[in-house]
Motif scaffolding. Sequence first.
Motif, PDB file in Angstrom:
ATOM      1  N   PRO A   1       0.807  -1.224   0.000  1.00 59.04           N
ATOM      2  CA  PRO A   1       0.000   0.000   0.000  1.00 59.04           C
ATOM      3  C   PRO A   1       0.836   1.268   0.000  1.00 59.04           C
ATOM      4  N   ALA A   2       2.018   1.225   0.591  1.00 60.48           N
ATOM      5  CA  ALA A   2       2.881   2.401   0.594  1.00 60.48           C
ATOM      6  C   ALA A   2       3.420   2.690  -0.801  1.00 60.48           C
ATOM      7  N   ILE A   3       3.785   1.646  -1.551  1.00 65.40           N
ATOM      8  CA  ILE A   3       4.240   1.843  -2.934  1.00 65.40           C
ATOM      9  C   ILE A   3       3.121   2.435  -3.771  1.00 65.40           C
ATOM     10  N   VAL A   4       1.901   1.921  -3.605  1.00 66.92           N
ATOM     11  CA  VAL A   4       0.751   2.463  -4.336  1.00 66.92           C
ATOM     12  C   VAL A   4       0.559   3.936  -3.996  1.00 66.92           C
ATOM     13  N   THR A   5       0.696   4.283  -2.722  1.00 65.32           N
ATOM     14  CA  THR A   5       0.569   5.686  -2.308  1.00 65.32           C
ATOM     15  C   THR A   5       1.624   6.546  -2.989  1.00 65.32           C
ATOM     16  N   GLY A   6       2.848   6.049  -3.071  1.00 67.23           N
ATOM     17  CA  GLY A   6       3.907   6.792  -3.747  1.00 67.23           C
ATOM     18  C   GLY A   6       3.604   7.017  -5.219  1.00 67.23           C
ATOM     19  N   ILE A   7       3.087   5.977  -5.882  1.00 65.93           N
ATOM     20  CA  ILE A   7       2.709   6.119  -7.291  1.00 65.93           C
ATOM     21  C   ILE A   7       1.644   7.193  -7.442  1.00 65.93           C
TER      22      ILE A   7
END
Length: 374
Positions: free
Chosen positions: A127-133
């Motif tokens: 979920p953190a990677i998705v937030t960064g994207i």
Amino acid sequence: MSLGRQWNGCQEAQVVDSHGHTIRALAYTQLVGTLTTGMDVHLNSTALDRGLGTGGYAMIVATHTAQPHQGRRPDSHGHLVKARYTPTQAMVLGVDEQESEHHDTMREATSLDGMPVITTDLHSALPAIVTGIEQGWTKTTPPTIAYVMTDGGALPAWFSRTVDTLRSTQRITSVITTGQAFGGDFEAATLHTGLLAARHVVRADIAIVIQGPGNLGTGTPWGFSGIHVGEVINATHILGGHPIAALRLSGADARPRHQGISHHSLTAIGKVALAPATVICPQLPADTWFTDLFTANDTLAADALSTLITRQIADLRDQAPHHTYIDQDLTPALHTALHHSPVTLSTMGRGYTSDPLAFLAVAAAGLWAATHIN
């Protein structure tokens, strides 16, 4: 037995054993059938008995009164068997097998056409990677993100409430389960065909490749499931994609081998990844918003952590000079987005406020990837 929460493919239950103890249990309903209050069930409690990180569940493997689906999903006409030769083996329709409507596409697919592929160690990074994207995305239409799940952790994708939430809110477009993993929107025989399906079937702008929940570590140099990161980098390069490595960082892990950059990342990226990748190196700011995140409960203070990570990155550069190392600033906006994440952020039992760097570091990879898409 009484029933609890239910989400995609999963049913919680409270089961009373023969000694009168109440046990928290989980069933995959597409494998064992629908549960009803009061039915008798068979449990596998081996990991729970040892206190291992299985989400605190015993697993329901069979019922006395319900007819299971015998491992075949109701809508499946395939012959791809996953979790093979186990009592709960699942028969699914592979995106790459002959019966699939996508077989012709997959037969002709040979390249990822430069698609960015972000990979890292822990499922909790997703979920953190998705937030960064999302933070870095500037196009008018939302990004098409495929989550490609490897079989290093949990085999059923159904287990992950994080995946269920990201999928149901359309923050990720599709889930592709590869190898022995199953339960995604698409099933693939191998990591390679899973990546190709992300590009040519899902038409993803970005793929994120991480194992399922349940990372395995043994405290030895090579005995950990996150070693798959190196293999993902190799596979992505072979297929003409752009491999991007997100580092596993921590400022709160009490174990020295996981402080700063985890030895899992250092080994997988520095030794296993023979192909070149872009390694995103978070730059720890000296600003108040960042240093205030570190409390007395943290193992390392922000300045000591910055010194350690700088040295670790320098060592990694020397060990693996074939990679490209990118310095990525951590921003207050990224912190705010993670702090208010609609998906609960938790890694090794620590939430965002307990170990912020663990989430900021991987979100930085998503941020960089989103801002550097052709």
